[in-house]
Design an enzyme around this catalytic site. Structure first.
Site, PDB file in Angstrom:
ATOM      1  N   ASP A   1      -4.579   5.932  10.371  1.00 17.09           N
ATOM      2  CA  ASP A   1      -4.411   4.511  10.718  1.00 17.09           C
ATOM      3  C   ASP A   1      -3.005   4.179  11.243  1.00 17.09           C
ATOM      4  O   ASP A   1      -2.726   3.030  11.578  1.00 17.09           O
ATOM      5  CB  ASP A   1      -4.756   3.621   9.512  1.00 17.09           C
ATOM      6  CG  ASP A   1      -3.860   3.892   8.295  1.00 17.09           C
ATOM      7  OD1 ASP A   1      -2.836   4.611   8.419  1.00 17.09           O
ATOM      8  OD2 ASP A   1      -4.202   3.378   7.214  1.00 17.09           O
TER       9      ASP A   1
ATOM     10  N   HIS B   1      -0.049   4.097   7.141  1.00 19.63           N
ATOM     11  CA  HIS B   1       0.191   4.602   5.782  1.00 19.63           C
ATOM     12  C   HIS B   1       0.723   6.027   5.782  1.00 19.63           C
ATOM     13  O   HIS B   1       0.195   6.893   6.486  1.00 19.63           O
ATOM     14  CB  HIS B   1      -1.113   4.535   4.979  1.00 19.63           C
ATOM     15  CG  HIS B   1      -1.591   3.131   4.767  1.00 19.63           C
ATOM     16  ND1 HIS B   1      -2.730   2.637   5.346  1.00 19.63           N
ATOM     17  CD2 HIS B   1      -1.040   2.115   4.065  1.00 19.63           C
ATOM     18  CE1 HIS B   1      -2.879   1.370   4.989  1.00 19.63           C
ATOM     19  NE2 HIS B   1      -1.860   1.032   4.216  1.00 19.63           N
TER      20      HIS B   1
ATOM     21  N   SER C   1       0.777  -1.244   0.000  1.00 19.87           N
ATOM     22  CA  SER C   1       0.000   0.000   0.000  1.00 19.87           C
ATOM     23  C   SER C   1       0.801   1.283   0.000  1.00 19.87           C
ATOM     24  O   SER C   1       0.416   2.258  -0.639  1.00 19.87           O
ATOM     25  CB  SER C   1      -0.940   0.000   1.199  1.00 19.87           C
ATOM     26  OG  SER C   1      -0.236  -0.341   2.375  1.00 19.87           O
TER      27      SER C   1
END
Ligand SMILES: *[C@@H]1O[C@H](CO)[C@@H](O)[C@H](O)[C@H]1NC(C)=O
Ligand SMILES: *[C@@H]1O[C@H](CO)[C@@H](O)[C@H](O)[C@H]1NC(C)=O
Ligand SMILES: *[C@@H]1O[C@H](CO)[C@@H](O)[C@H](O)[C@H]1NC(C)=O
Length: 266
Positions: A237, A240, A34
């Site tokens: 979160d 990221h 990601s």
């Protein structure tokens, strides 16, 4: 007046390009999970309870006619954020390191001409899922070969992954799997000295982040260089990179690549 002329030239240049006419001189493969795909600017929408992208594109990620991307259907298009939107299409993508990397390369080395990016990163993937013969490995090879068919030269693989390998078992096996993956990629692309630029992770899901970092910091390959994501800032979160840090890592990757190809000029 001067600005207007530049703008006019840019617009007519883009506008005059016919489909199929876009092709890069130099190609970069972008793979991993990601944080390579990009999550900068992704947030929880409290009304719908869905992840959304804020749509904010910083100047370092500005699209230009000199930055192309290989679409999912393998045609070259003008690249724009979110760069991995079509590829990592089960997730909400945002700003990642790819665009700022390329804008930085072109700022330092305009002779790179038209750069073609080949986005291949998929969120949540472990190194095991990238080993030779897997779906992701085959997709990477397939897209790399399709990209170079238009005549451009593959310059490097940019790799940012490992957050999903921070459990004990995967972390212990990480170094061997990663080195095997890199060696297989070089062999299958017939490019034994293909430059590889890695981002050393600074966040992960599991207790063994330090082990994965150690593995990444101790990779011993030629034409290899890494940048450390330590000090990065994150979206809500805590996993990221936010837009600002994605830009910073992209720019560091550019310098890291330029260092591999000409160490003395840096
Ligand atoms: C391929 O994908 C691009 C980007 O999504 C799109 O603009 C283009 O029309 C597609 N081309 C074909 C032949 O499907
Ligand atoms: C790295 O690899 C080279 C060539 O294979 C070897 O000579 C060298 O000893 C290795 N260095 C370390 C620190 O493992
Ligand atoms: C969105 O909300 C969930 C549930 O509260 C949380 O686990 C997740 O980290 C949030 N993601 C982002 C990008 O803010």
């Amino acid at each position: 007046m001067f600005l207007f002329v530049i703008f006019f030239v840019l617009v007519t240049h883009v506008g005059s390009i016919m489909p199929g006419e876009l092709k890069p001189d130099n190609i970069f493969l972008l793979a991993g999970q990601s944080n390579m795909a990009g999550r900068g600017g992704v947030y929880n929408d409290t009304v719908t309870n869905l992840l959304k992208w804020d749509g904010l594109v910083p100047p370092q990620c500005t699209p230009t006619p000199n930055i192309l991307t290989l679409s999912l259907n393998k045609t070259w298009e003008i690249a724009r954020e979110p760069l991995h939107k079509e590829i990592d299409n089960l997730k909400t993508c945002g700003v990642g390191p790819g665009m700022p990397f390329t804008n930085q390369i072109l700022a330092e080395r305009p002779d790179f001409g038209v750069i073609g990016l080949v986005p291949c990163a998929i969120g949540g993937t472990k190194i095991e899922q990238w080993q030779k013969g897997t779906i992701l490995y085959n997709q990477l090879m397939d897209r790399a070969r399709a990209a170079s068919q238009s005549g451009g030269r593959i310059c490097a693989l940019l790799w940012y992954q490992g957050e999903s390998d921070c459990g004990e078992q995967d972390a212990m096996l990480y170094k061997g799997r990663l080195e095997k993956f890199f060696n297989d990629v070089r062999e299958d692309l017939n490019s034994p000295y293909l430059p590889i630029n890695l981002v050393v992770i600074s966040s992960g899901e599991g207790e063994f982040l330090t082990s994965v970092r150690d593995a990444q910091l101790n990779i011993n390959l030629s034409n290899f260089n890494s940048v450390d994501a330590v000090g990065s800032t994150f979206i809500a979160d805590h996993l990221h990179l936010d837009t600002r840090s994605a830009v910073r890592i992209g720019q560091k990757l550019a310098d890291s690549f330029l260092y591999i190809i000409s160490p003395r000029s840096n």
